[in-house]
Design an enzyme around this catalytic site. Structure first.
Site, PDB file in Angstrom:
ATOM      1  N   ASN A   1     -15.471  10.380   1.279  1.00 44.05           N
ATOM      2  CA  ASN A   1     -14.962   9.146   1.887  1.00 44.05           C
ATOM      3  C   ASN A   1     -13.974   9.480   2.995  1.00 44.05           C
ATOM      4  OD1 ASN A   1     -14.746   6.501  -0.559  1.00 44.05           O
ATOM      5  ND2 ASN A   1     -16.171   8.184  -0.537  1.00 44.05           N
TER       6      ASN A   1
ATOM      7  N   TYR B   1     -12.572  21.322  -9.996  1.00 48.94           N
ATOM      8  CA  TYR B   1     -12.584  19.856  -9.807  1.00 48.94           C
ATOM      9  C   TYR B   1     -13.938  19.273 -10.191  1.00 48.94           C
ATOM     10  CZ  TYR B   1     -13.373  15.463  -7.291  1.00 48.94           C
ATOM     11  OH  TYR B   1     -13.729  14.175  -6.976  1.00 48.94           O
TER      12      TYR B   1
ATOM     13  N   HIS C   1     -17.131  27.826  -2.072  1.00 47.05           N
ATOM     14  CA  HIS C   1     -17.296  26.688  -1.156  1.00 47.05           C
ATOM     15  C   HIS C   1     -18.753  26.186  -1.134  1.00 47.05           C
ATOM     16  CE1 HIS C   1     -15.949  25.141   3.093  1.00 47.05           C
ATOM     17  NE2 HIS C   1     -16.373  24.177   2.298  1.00 47.05           N
TER      18      HIS C   1
ATOM     19  N   SER D   1     -14.702  19.383 -13.840  1.00 47.95           N
ATOM     20  CA  SER D   1     -13.980  18.376 -14.634  1.00 47.95           C
ATOM     21  C   SER D   1     -14.600  16.991 -14.454  1.00 47.95           C
ATOM     22  CB  SER D   1     -12.486  18.363 -14.272  1.00 47.95           C
ATOM     23  OG  SER D   1     -12.288  17.819 -12.973  1.00 47.95           O
ATOM     24  N   LYS D   2     -15.064  16.690 -13.232  1.00 46.04           N
ATOM     25  CA  LYS D   2     -15.712  15.383 -13.023  1.00 46.04           C
ATOM     26  C   LYS D   2     -17.057  15.346 -13.753  1.00 46.04           C
ATOM     27  CE  LYS D   2     -14.506  12.344 -10.769  1.00 46.04           C
ATOM     28  NZ  LYS D   2     -13.613  11.179 -11.040  1.00 46.04           N
TER      29      LYS D   2
ATOM     30  N   THR E   1     -18.324  11.684  -8.403  1.00 47.32           N
ATOM     31  CA  THR E   1     -18.515  12.334  -7.107  1.00 47.32           C
ATOM     32  C   THR E   1     -19.881  13.008  -7.000  1.00 47.32           C
ATOM     33  OG1 THR E   1     -17.701  14.177  -5.769  1.00 47.32           O
ATOM     34  CG2 THR E   1     -17.307  14.339  -8.112  1.00 47.32           C
ATOM     35  N   ASP E   2     -20.349  13.198  -5.771  1.00 50.58           N
ATOM     36  CA  ASP E   2     -21.609  13.930  -5.578  1.00 50.58           C
ATOM     37  C   ASP E   2     -21.449  15.422  -5.873  1.00 50.58           C
ATOM     38  OD1 ASP E   2     -20.084  14.626  -3.337  1.00 50.58           O
ATOM     39  OD2 ASP E   2     -21.630  14.137  -1.863  1.00 50.58           O
ATOM     40  N   GLU E   3     -20.185  15.889  -5.964  1.00 56.18           N
ATOM     41  CA  GLU E   3     -19.969  17.337  -6.168  1.00 56.18           C
ATOM     42  C   GLU E   3     -20.474  17.818  -7.522  1.00 56.18           C
ATOM     43  OE1 GLU E   3     -16.245  18.961  -4.927  1.00 56.18           O
ATOM     44  OE2 GLU E   3     -16.145  17.684  -3.172  1.00 56.18           O
TER      45      GLU E   3
HETATM   46  P1  NAD Z   1      -6.531  10.196  -4.807  1.00 50.14           P
HETATM   47  O1  NAD Z   1      -6.119  11.572  -5.194  1.00 50.14           O
HETATM   48  O2  NAD Z   1      -6.218   9.680  -3.454  1.00 50.14           O
HETATM   49  O3  NAD Z   1      -5.948   9.151  -5.859  1.00 50.14           O
HETATM   50  C1  NAD Z   1      -5.914   9.377  -7.238  1.00 50.14           C
HETATM   51  C2  NAD Z   1      -4.983   8.360  -7.868  1.00 50.14           C
HETATM   52  O4  NAD Z   1      -4.977   8.597  -9.289  1.00 50.14           O
HETATM   53  C3  NAD Z   1      -3.535   8.472  -7.389  1.00 50.14           C
HETATM   54  O5  NAD Z   1      -3.015   7.193  -7.104  1.00 50.14           O
HETATM   55  C4  NAD Z   1      -2.806   9.088  -8.575  1.00 50.14           C
HETATM   56  O6  NAD Z   1      -1.450   8.697  -8.673  1.00 50.14           O
HETATM   57  C5  NAD Z   1      -3.644   8.565  -9.736  1.00 50.14           C
HETATM   58  N1  NAD Z   1      -3.519   9.419 -10.919  1.00 50.14           N
HETATM   59  C6  NAD Z   1      -3.675  10.775 -10.973  1.00 50.14           C
HETATM   60  N2  NAD Z   1      -3.472  11.213 -12.221  1.00 50.14           N
HETATM   61  C7  NAD Z   1      -3.226  10.117 -12.988  1.00 50.14           C
HETATM   62  C8  NAD Z   1      -2.945   9.923 -14.366  1.00 50.14           C
HETATM   63  N3  NAD Z   1      -2.873  10.951 -15.212  1.00 50.14           N
HETATM   64  N4  NAD Z   1      -2.754   8.654 -14.818  1.00 50.14           N
HETATM   65  C9  NAD Z   1      -2.823   7.604 -13.965  1.00 50.14           C
HETATM   66  N5  NAD Z   1      -3.059   7.730 -12.650  1.00 50.14           N
HETATM   67  C10 NAD Z   1      -3.251   8.973 -12.155  1.00 50.14           C
HETATM   68  O7  NAD Z   1      -8.098  10.165  -5.082  1.00 50.14           O
HETATM   69  P2  NAD Z   1      -9.273   9.410  -4.306  1.00 50.14           P
HETATM   70  O8  NAD Z   1      -9.755  10.263  -3.216  1.00 50.14           O
HETATM   71  O9  NAD Z   1      -8.864   8.011  -4.043  1.00 50.14           O
HETATM   72  O10 NAD Z   1     -10.395   9.420  -5.446  1.00 50.14           O
HETATM   73  C11 NAD Z   1     -10.455   8.398  -6.426  1.00 50.14           C
HETATM   74  C12 NAD Z   1     -11.616   8.674  -7.359  1.00 50.14           C
HETATM   75  O11 NAD Z   1     -12.819   8.718  -6.620  1.00 50.14           O
HETATM   76  C13 NAD Z   1     -11.521  10.018  -8.085  1.00 50.14           C
HETATM   77  O12 NAD Z   1     -11.987   9.838  -9.397  1.00 50.14           O
HETATM   78  C14 NAD Z   1     -12.435  10.933  -7.297  1.00 50.14           C
HETATM   79  O13 NAD Z   1     -12.977  11.936  -8.129  1.00 50.14           O
HETATM   80  C15 NAD Z   1     -13.503   9.952  -6.844  1.00 50.14           C
HETATM   81  N6  NAD Z   1     -14.195  10.290  -5.586  1.00 50.14           N
HETATM   82  C16 NAD Z   1     -13.479  10.595  -4.446  1.00 50.14           C
HETATM   83  C17 NAD Z   1     -14.146  10.835  -3.261  1.00 50.14           C
HETATM   84  C18 NAD Z   1     -13.412  11.139  -1.974  1.00 50.14           C
HETATM   85  O14 NAD Z   1     -14.046  11.471  -0.970  1.00 50.14           O
HETATM   86  N7  NAD Z   1     -12.090  11.015  -1.921  1.00 50.14           N
HETATM   87  C19 NAD Z   1     -15.551  10.785  -3.224  1.00 50.14           C
HETATM   88  C20 NAD Z   1     -16.253  10.498  -4.404  1.00 50.14           C
HETATM   89  C21 NAD Z   1     -15.553  10.236  -5.574  1.00 50.14           C
HETATM   90  O1  DAU Z   2     -18.020  14.881  -1.939  1.00 51.94           O
HETATM   91  C1  DAU Z   2     -17.050  14.074  -2.533  1.00 51.94           C
HETATM   92  C2  DAU Z   2     -15.745  14.816  -2.605  1.00 51.94           C
HETATM   93  O2  DAU Z   2     -15.248  14.915  -1.281  1.00 51.94           O
HETATM   94  C3  DAU Z   2     -14.713  14.146  -3.515  1.00 51.94           C
HETATM   95  O3  DAU Z   2     -15.193  14.135  -4.832  1.00 51.94           O
HETATM   96  C4  DAU Z   2     -13.374  14.883  -3.448  1.00 51.94           C
HETATM   97  O4  DAU Z   2     -12.406  14.182  -4.210  1.00 51.94           O
HETATM   98  C5  DAU Z   2     -12.929  14.947  -2.011  1.00 51.94           C
HETATM   99  O5  DAU Z   2     -11.733  15.709  -1.911  1.00 51.94           O
HETATM  100  C6  DAU Z   2     -14.015  15.573  -1.131  1.00 51.94           C
HETATM  101  O6  DAU Z   2     -14.164  16.993  -1.415  1.00 51.94           O
HETATM  102  P1  DAU Z   2     -14.352  18.076  -0.243  1.00 51.94           P
HETATM  103  O7  DAU Z   2     -13.947  19.384  -0.769  1.00 51.94           O
HETATM  104  O8  DAU Z   2     -15.702  17.962   0.375  1.00 51.94           O
HETATM  105  O9  DAU Z   2     -13.287  17.483   0.825  1.00 51.94           O
HETATM  106  P2  DAU Z   2     -12.176  18.190   1.737  1.00 51.94           P
HETATM  107  O10 DAU Z   2     -11.649  17.136   2.644  1.00 51.94           O
HETATM  108  O11 DAU Z   2     -11.204  18.994   0.946  1.00 51.94           O
HETATM  109  O12 DAU Z   2     -13.044  19.214   2.609  1.00 51.94           O
HETATM  110  C7  DAU Z   2     -14.119  18.757   3.426  1.00 51.94           C
HETATM  111  C8  DAU Z   2     -14.740  19.982   4.077  1.00 51.94           C
HETATM  112  O13 DAU Z   2     -13.796  20.564   5.005  1.00 51.94           O
HETATM  113  C9  DAU Z   2     -15.060  21.105   3.084  1.00 51.94           C
HETATM  114  O14 DAU Z   2     -16.256  21.753   3.487  1.00 51.94           O
HETATM  115  C10 DAU Z   2     -13.886  22.069   3.213  1.00 51.94           C
HETATM  116  C11 DAU Z   2     -13.472  21.906   4.675  1.00 51.94           C
HETATM  117  N1  DAU Z   2     -12.021  22.115   4.925  1.00 51.94           N
HETATM  118  C12 DAU Z   2     -11.142  21.391   4.199  1.00 51.94           C
HETATM  119  C13 DAU Z   2      -9.769  21.552   4.385  1.00 51.94           C
HETATM  120  C14 DAU Z   2      -8.778  20.753   3.545  1.00 51.94           C
HETATM  121  C15 DAU Z   2     -11.604  22.990   5.938  1.00 51.94           C
HETATM  122  O15 DAU Z   2     -12.427  23.629   6.623  1.00 51.94           O
HETATM  123  N2  DAU Z   2     -10.256  23.146   6.122  1.00 51.94           N
HETATM  124  C16 DAU Z   2      -9.318  22.485   5.386  1.00 51.94           C
HETATM  125  O16 DAU Z   2      -8.098  22.704   5.600  1.00 51.94           O
END
Ligand code: NAD
Ligand code: DAU
Length: 349
Positions: free
Chosen positions: A185, A155, A289, A158-159, A130-132
Site C-alpha cells: 500500500n 514478518y 529479499h 508471523s502473518k 499480506t501477499d508476502e
Molecule cells: P502500521 O505499522 O502502520 O500500523 C500498525 C498499527 O498496529 C499501529 O497503529 C500500532 O500502534 C498497532 N499495534 C501494533 N502492535 C499492537 C498491539 N500489540 N496491540 C494493539 N495495537 C498494536 O501497519 P500498516 O502498514 O497500517 O498495516 C496494517 C495491517 O495491514 C497489518 O496487519 C499488515 O500486516 C497488513 N498489511 C500491510 C500492507 C502494507 O503495505 N502496509 C499490505 C498488506 C497488508
Molecule cells: O506486500 C505487502 C507488504 O508490503 C506488507 O505486508 C508490509 O507490511 C509492508 O511493509 C510492505 O513490505 P515490503 O518489504 O515490500 O515494503 P518496504 O516499503 O519495506 O520495501 C519495498 C521495497 O523497497 C522492497 O523491495 C525493499 C525496498 N527497499 C525498502 C527500504 C525501506 C529499499 O530498497 N530501500 C529501503 O530503504
C-alpha cells in the site's frame, strides 16, 4: 452495528476507520491501538470528534484485557489490522513479531469466540493479511488465493501463522472469519520506514536514498484508500471462511518507482530535473529479499465488484503532495527513537 478495528491509529487502519465512519454513520467504530511507534492519533484528528467513534488504548497481546473489552462493548464485528508490519524490523527482532502478530491474533480470536459462541449469527472476524505469505515470484506468475504459503521473512512467517490460526478457528469452532491478502500500500500517513515515505523524507532533506541490492525487486502497489474500499466490500459481502486477494495490477521495479518519485519531487520542490535522483545510493541487499510480488485480484473483482480507482502516477503525486503539506507530521514521527532505528538499520550498509 458495533465494529472493533484493531491498529486503527496506524497507516492502513486510520484510512479504514475514516472510511467506515464516513460511509456508515449508523455504525459505532471502536479503534483499539497500543500506539506503538507506528500508531499515531494525529492520523485521525479530522474524525476523532464524531459521535460514533471511540478510541481505546490497549494491547492485543493482553488476553484478559481483550475479554473484558468484548464483555463491555458487545462487538458484532472485528477488523483486525494491529500488527508489527515492517520487514526490516522483523529481521532485527523477530520475537516481537511472533508475540504481536501470532499471539495477539490468537488472543483476539479467543475473545471473539468466547463472546460470540452462543450466537454467531451476523458476526464477522475479518483478518487483514499480506501477499508476502505467498513468498516470492520469479519473472513470471501471479499470486492467486490457491498459491501455497511460502513465507521468507520473520514478518511474513508471523502473518502466515496468524492466517493459519484464523482458518483453524473457522474450521474447528465455526467462527465466521474472512481473510484478505493485499499487496504493498501507499498513500498518506504511512510511517517513513517504508520505501515511499522514507524516500520522500530523505529527498526533502537531501539525504542518500538507500536502494537495496540492484533495485530490481518488483512490488505491486495499491492506493491505500482503494484497500480501505476493498475491506468495506469484503467485510460486508465476503463469504465466511474465504480468502480474497487485493492488488492494483500495478507492478514496478523499485528503481523505476524511485526514478518516478524523484521526478515528481524535483517538480514539486522546484529542483532542476535529475537533482533528486543523484541521491540514489545502492546499499547491501535486505537479507532474504523477495524478488517479486504480483497479485491476482480477479476473484474480488468478479465476485464483489471491487476495482482500483486511481492510476499509480496520480496516486504517487497526491502522496508526495500530502507529505510536503504535512512536514510537521514527518518531523514529529521521525524524532527521538526513530533516529536510533535509522542508525541501526542503515548505519552498517
Ligand atoms: P502500521 O505499522 O502502520 O500500523 C500498525 C498499527 O498496529 C499501529 O497503529 C500500532 O500502534 C498497532 N499495534 C501494533 N502492535 C499492537 C498491539 N500489540 N496491540 C494493539 N495495537 C498494536 O501497519 P500498516 O502498514 O497500517 O498495516 C496494517 C495491517 O495491514 C497489518 O496487519 C499488515 O500486516 C497488513 N498489511 C500491510 C500492507 C502494507 O503495505 N502496509 C499490505 C498488506 C497488508
Ligand atoms: O506486500 C505487502 C507488504 O508490503 C506488507 O505486508 C508490509 O507490511 C509492508 O511493509 C510492505 O513490505 P515490503 O518489504 O515490500 O515494503 P518496504 O516499503 O519495506 O520495501 C519495498 C521495497 O523497497 C522492497 O523491495 C525493499 C525496498 N527497499 C525498502 C527500504 C525501506 C529499499 O530498497 N530501500 C529501503 O530503504
Amino acid at each position: 452495528m458495533h465494529i472493533l478495528v484493531t491498529g486503527g491509529a496506524g497507516f492502513i487502519g486510520s484510512h479504514v476507520v475514516r472510511h467506515f465512519l464516513r460511509n456508515y454513520p449508523s455504525y459505532t467504530i471502536t479503534n483499539l491501538d497500543a500506539l506503538t511507534y507506528a500508531g499515531n492519533l494525529e492520523n485521525l484528528r479530522d474524525v476523532e470528534s464524531l459521535p460514533n467513534y471511540r478510541f481505546v488504548k490497549g494491547d492485543i497481546t493482553d488476553g484478559d484485557f481483550l475479554r473484558r473489552l468484548f464483555q463491555e462493548h458487545a462487538f458484532d464485528g472485528v477488523i483486525h489490522l494491529a500488527a508489527e508490519s515492517h520487514v526490516d524490523r522483523s529481521i532485527a527482532s523477530p520475537t516481537e513479531f511472533v508475540v504481536t502478530n501470532v499471539l495477539g491474533t490468537v488472543n483476539l480470536l479467543n475473545a471473539a469466540k468466547s463472546f460470540w459462541q452462543s450466537d454467531l449469527e451476523g458476526k464477522r472476524f475479518y483478518h487483514i493479511s499480506t501477499d508476502e505469505v505467498y513468498g516470492s515470484l520469479g519473472k513470471e506468475g501471479i499470486f492467486t488465493e490457491q498459491t501455497p504459503y511460502d513465507p521468507h521473512s520473520p514478518y511474513s512467517a508471523s502473518k502466515a501463522s496468524s492466517d493459519h490460526f484464523v482458518r483453524a478457528y473457522h474450521d474447528t469452532f465455526a467462527l465466521p472469519v474472512v481473510i484478505s491478502n493485499c499487496s504493498n500500500n501507499y498513500g498518506a500517513c504511512q510511517f517513513p520506514e517504508k520505501l515511499i515515505p522514507l524516500f520522500i523524507n530523505n529527498i526533502r532533506q537531501n539525504k542518500p536514498l538507500p536502494v537495496y541490492g540492484k533495485g530490481e525487486n518488483v512490488r505491486d502497489w495499491l492506493w491505500v484508500e482503494d484497500h480501505a474500499r476493498a475491506i468495506d466490500v469484503i467485510f460486508h459481502r465476503g463469504k465466511n471462511g474465504e480468502t480474497y486477494n487485493i492488488g492494483g495490477h500495478n507492478e514496478w521495479t523499485n528503481i523505476a518507482l524511485i526514478r518516478l518519485l524523484c521526478r515528481i519531487m524535483d517538480e514539486k520542490l522546484g529542483r532542476t530535473a535529475g537533482e533528486s535522483e543523484q541521491l540514489v545510493t545502492y546499499v547491501t541487499d535486505r537479507a532474504g529479499h523477495d524478488l517479486r510480488y504480483a497479485i491476482d485480484s480477479s476473484k474480488l473483482q468478479r465476485e464483489l465488484g471491487w476495482v482500483p480507482s486511481i492510476s499509480f502516477e496520480k496516486g504517487l503525486e497526491l502522496t508526495v503532495e500530502w507529505y510536503l503539506a504535512n512536514q510537521e507530521w514527518l518531523d514529529n514521527v521521525t524524532s527521538g527513537g526513530y533516529q536510533r532505528y535509522y542508525e541501526e538499520i542503515y548505519g552498517g550498509r
